[in-house]
Design a protein around this motif. Structure first.
Motif, PDB file in Angstrom:
ATOM      1  N   ALA A   8      -8.319   0.721  -5.381  1.00  0.00           N
ATOM      2  CA  ALA A   8      -8.786   1.324  -4.123  1.00  0.00           C
ATOM      3  C   ALA A   8      -7.765   1.094  -3.017  1.00  0.00           C
ATOM      4  CB  ALA A   8     -10.154   0.764  -3.731  1.00  0.00           C
ATOM      5  N   GLN A   9      -6.664   1.847  -3.085  1.00  0.00           N
ATOM      6  CA  GLN A   9      -5.528   1.614  -2.194  1.00  0.00           C
ATOM      7  C   GLN A   9      -5.310   2.788  -1.229  1.00  0.00           C
ATOM      8  OE1 GLN A   9      -4.746   2.157  -5.702  1.00  0.00           O
ATOM      9  NE2 GLN A   9      -4.348   0.133  -6.541  1.00  0.00           N
ATOM     10  N   PRO A  10      -6.176   2.969  -0.218  1.00  0.00           N
ATOM     11  CA  PRO A  10      -5.963   4.062   0.740  1.00  0.00           C
ATOM     12  C   PRO A  10      -4.820   3.745   1.699  1.00  0.00           C
ATOM     13  CG  PRO A  10      -7.840   2.733   1.402  1.00  0.00           C
ATOM     14  CD  PRO A  10      -7.385   2.179   0.081  1.00  0.00           C
ATOM     15  N   SER A  15      -9.099   5.395  -8.700  1.00  0.00           N
ATOM     16  CA  SER A  15      -8.723   3.994  -8.538  1.00  0.00           C
ATOM     17  C   SER A  15      -9.905   3.168  -8.053  1.00  0.00           C
ATOM     18  CB  SER A  15      -7.552   3.867  -7.550  1.00  0.00           C
ATOM     19  OG  SER A  15      -7.229   2.511  -7.351  1.00  0.00           O
ATOM     20  N   ALA A  16     -10.655   3.725  -7.088  1.00  0.00           N
ATOM     21  CA  ALA A  16     -11.800   2.999  -6.534  1.00  0.00           C
ATOM     22  C   ALA A  16     -12.905   2.817  -7.575  1.00  0.00           C
ATOM     23  CB  ALA A  16     -12.341   3.738  -5.313  1.00  0.00           C
ATOM     24  N   ARG A  19      -8.088  -7.109  -4.771  1.00  0.00           N
ATOM     25  CA  ARG A  19      -7.003  -6.834  -3.837  1.00  0.00           C
ATOM     26  C   ARG A  19      -6.928  -5.332  -3.592  1.00  0.00           C
ATOM     27  NH1 ARG A  19      -7.426 -10.885  -2.003  1.00  0.00           N
ATOM     28  NH2 ARG A  19      -5.979 -12.623  -1.720  1.00  0.00           N
ATOM     29  N   HIS A  20      -7.023  -4.966  -2.295  1.00  0.00           N
ATOM     30  CA  HIS A  20      -6.854  -3.570  -1.891  1.00  0.00           C
ATOM     31  C   HIS A  20      -5.511  -3.475  -1.168  1.00  0.00           C
ATOM     32  CE1 HIS A  20     -10.953  -3.177  -3.127  1.00  0.00           C
ATOM     33  NE2 HIS A  20     -11.349  -4.050  -2.229  1.00  0.00           N
ATOM     34  N   HIS A  21      -4.524  -2.965  -1.886  1.00  0.00           N
ATOM     35  CA  HIS A  21      -3.132  -2.935  -1.406  1.00  0.00           C
ATOM     36  C   HIS A  21      -2.951  -1.670  -0.572  1.00  0.00           C
ATOM     37  CE1 HIS A  21       1.076  -4.294  -1.915  1.00  0.00           C
ATOM     38  NE2 HIS A  21       1.385  -3.015  -1.894  1.00  0.00           N
ATOM     39  N   ILE A  22      -3.488  -1.687   0.654  1.00  0.00           N
ATOM     40  CA  ILE A  22      -3.466  -0.480   1.476  1.00  0.00           C
ATOM     41  C   ILE A  22      -2.070  -0.220   2.040  1.00  0.00           C
ATOM     42  CG2 ILE A  22      -5.902  -0.736   2.077  1.00  0.00           C
ATOM     43  CD1 ILE A  22      -4.998  -1.694   4.863  1.00  0.00           C
TER      44      ILE A  22
END
Length: 589
Positions: free
Chosen positions: A124-126, A139-140, A160-163
């Motif tokens: 979940a990387q927006p 991904s989410a 980890r959400h690597h935004i």
């Protein structure tokens, strides 16, 4: 919490012991047990063993059969063909094992993995200041399911959400906001998601127009990038405003997805900024990375361009800027050295596979990954429209994720409303169930497809009551809950003394596989196998309904109680399995 061995694992062990007792010269041997349409199970390992020992397979099969313990597990065993064993279990063994699972609360007898460790899942990387679109869906959804499944099997999971919250475009945005204070128009949690993104879009468009038309502003924006990277307090404060506004929006979309995202789990590109130079220094000093035309690069023998020359992973650019690789490698260092991860799991688009292959290999060369610490990319394919092309609007624009979810909920609510009067749902229940069915339909369509494959986004099919859909599973659960409500004083009670009808046996044997399926899903990062198991479970339930009436005055009380027991355990298994996929199961539909 009581781990319950599956019938298959118990039978496997008895067969292995019998093989050793009958054929001690063979050493440890695998009976190669599998489900069979000729009996409950078939063991095929004797044929290979006979070839190895140069013996008669049917004679060996007879010896193994004689060595099996007398007990309550095996009802019948037949030697078939060249030494195959067709094995039928006793009804008592099936019912007693299911009763033990039922007694184990929400865990349903599923064991906690003995070798559980710590996994960091990157999903979940927006991107800050950008709307989430259909490309962010997989991904989410896949990442959230793997978090739930791994935690259930005993793994310690760090989210980890690597935004995307760092880079050159922020110089333009920050400089514009610096010169036009108050343009965001919201503070902290005062804005809803739509308003937050509306503010960000307005600022982005205005700053882009100025950047493209005003050379002096362009120069100031570039200077602002330098100030951002240098940690200038005023610049950082304005940058933080963009990040905070974006989080309001992210949370609103994730809420629509029925997913929990927490601030401590969001560690974007900026979170590793202070590590980048040290990462580059270590790679250069150890010889993992070398200078090439002014850039710091890592080369690979098997990564070449069309001209036959090696294509490097660029860690530091010629102009001194850092590439994505520097951030990803720094993240690996942090996750291994500070978070003490045994496993790093990246839920990332398959189109980034080459990048991650090179990043992982670089980390291995540097010693950050090894036999004890591994990294995996859970690569996923593309969401396609009904035409088989990447999913876009009629105008050719990528579909916004919130629009897609809103439409799914709208369609699902219409389906729920059609049945509402018959079930007696209130308007609030219709709205709530519509959301659960709509979001569940979107998630299940994704999760029931092998992640690496593309899939077609077809809402008509997704919200159908027929076929392999979450709605079919949700209705199966709701139907059981309805039966249990109608049962009155009759309660679910296991009766091991009863003989089971064929449909009862099939349902029971499938229920017993829940733990084994979860173990396989967790090991291979394959949530589609859990979706397939649940669909098969609902299909077994449908057959059971057709052949075995649950509530009938014609049935003796023990039969009613045993059938209530079977459907109640089915409901609990459906509920738990769907929960692990991130999908709700309404009590009434």
């Amino acid at each position: 919490m009581a781990s319950v061995p599956s019938l298959a694992s118990t039978l496997q062990q008895q067969l292995a012991d019998a093989l050793t007792a009958a054929l001690p010269e063979a050493g440890a041997a695998d009976p190669l047990l599998r489900r069979s349409d000729r009996a409950d199970f078939q063991a095929n390992g004797i044929l290979a063993l006979a070839k190895k020992l140069k013996g008669n397979p049917r004679e060996l099969a007879g010896k193994v059969t004689d060595a099996l313990p007398a007990g309550q597990l095996i009802k019948d065993i037949e030697v078939s063909g060249p030494g195959f064993l067709n094995i039928t279990l006793t009804d008592r063994a099936i019912t007693e094992t299911l009763a033990a699972r039922a007694a184990d609360g929400d865990r349903l007898g599923v064991p906690v993995a003995a070798d559980a460790g710590t996994t960091v899942i990157d999903y979940a990387q927006p991107n800050v200041a950008k709307e989430m679109h259909v490309g962010h869906l997989r991904s989410a959804v896949i990442g959230d399911a793997m978090v739930q499944i791994l935690e259930f099997t005993g793994e310690t999971v760090v989210r980890r959400h690597h935004i995307g919250d760092w880079g050159t475009q922020f110089g333009m945005l920050i400089q514009y906001l610096f010169e036009h204070p108050g343009e965001l128009g919201h503070k902290g949690g005062e804005a809803d998601g739509e308003a937050a993104m509306s503010s960000l879009n307005r600022v982005y468009k205005a700053s882009r127009v100025l950047f493209d038309s005003d050379e002096e502003f362009k120069a100031r924006a570039r200077d602002r990038v330098v100030a951002l990277q240098a940690g200038d307090p005023e610049t950082l404060a304005l940058w933080q405003g963009f990040v905070d506004e974006s989080k309001i929006y992210f949370y609103s979309v994730f809420d629509k997805l029925d997913m929990e995202i927490h601030d401590p789990d969001i560690v974007g590109e900026s979170g590793y900024n202070d590590m980048l130079e040290e990462t580059c220094r270590i790679l250069e000093e150890t010889g993992v990375a070398v200078r090439s035309e002014g850039a710091l690069c890592v080369f690979f023998d098997d990564v070449k361009g069309p001209d036959g020359n090696q294509v490097p992973l660029i860690v530091k650019k010629t102009n001194g800027g850092y590439g994505y690789a520097a951030t990803d490698l720094s993240a690996i260092r942090d996750r291994v050295q500070n978070l003490k991860a045994d496993t790093l799991l990246y839920v990332v688009d398959a189109r980034q596979s080459l990048h991650f292959k090179m990043v992982f290999e670089t980390a291995r060369r540097a010693g950050w990954l090894n036999d004890d610490v591994t990294a995996h990319q859970l690569a996923f394919g593309t969401v396609l429209g009904k035409d088989g092309k990447p999913f876009k609007t009629r105008e050719g624009v990528t579909v916004r994720l919130q629009d897609l979810l809103d439409e799914a909920v709208e369609r699902a609510t219409a389906v729920v409303r059609e049945k509402a009067e018959k079930v007696g749902l209130t308007e609030d229940e219709i709205v709530e169930n519509g959301r659960y069915v709509g979001v569940g339909a979107v998630k299940y369509a994704d999760l029931s497809t092998s992640a690496v494959r593309d899939y077609k986004f077809d809402l008509d099919q997704m919200v159908s009551l027929n076929g392999d859909t979450s709605v079919y599973l949700q209705y199966a659960y709701a139907r059981i809950r309805s039966i249990l409500r109608k049962a009155g004083e009759a309660k679910p009670v296991a009766h091991p003394e009863l003989e089971l009808a064929p449909a009862e046996r099939a349902l029971g044997l499938h229920l017993d596989q829940f733990g084994a399926v979860l173990a396989e899903v967790a090991e291979g990062y394959e949530p589609h196998k859990l979706a397939a198991y649940l669909y098969q479970l609902a299909s077994h339930l449908t057959t059971f309904y057709d052949q075995c009436q649950v509530l009938s005055d014609d049935n003796p009380a023990p039969v009613v109680e045993n059938r209530l027991f079977l459907v109640e355990l089915t409901a609990r298994t459906l509920h738990q399995g769907m929960r692990l996929l991130g999908i709700r199961t309404p009590e009434r539909l």
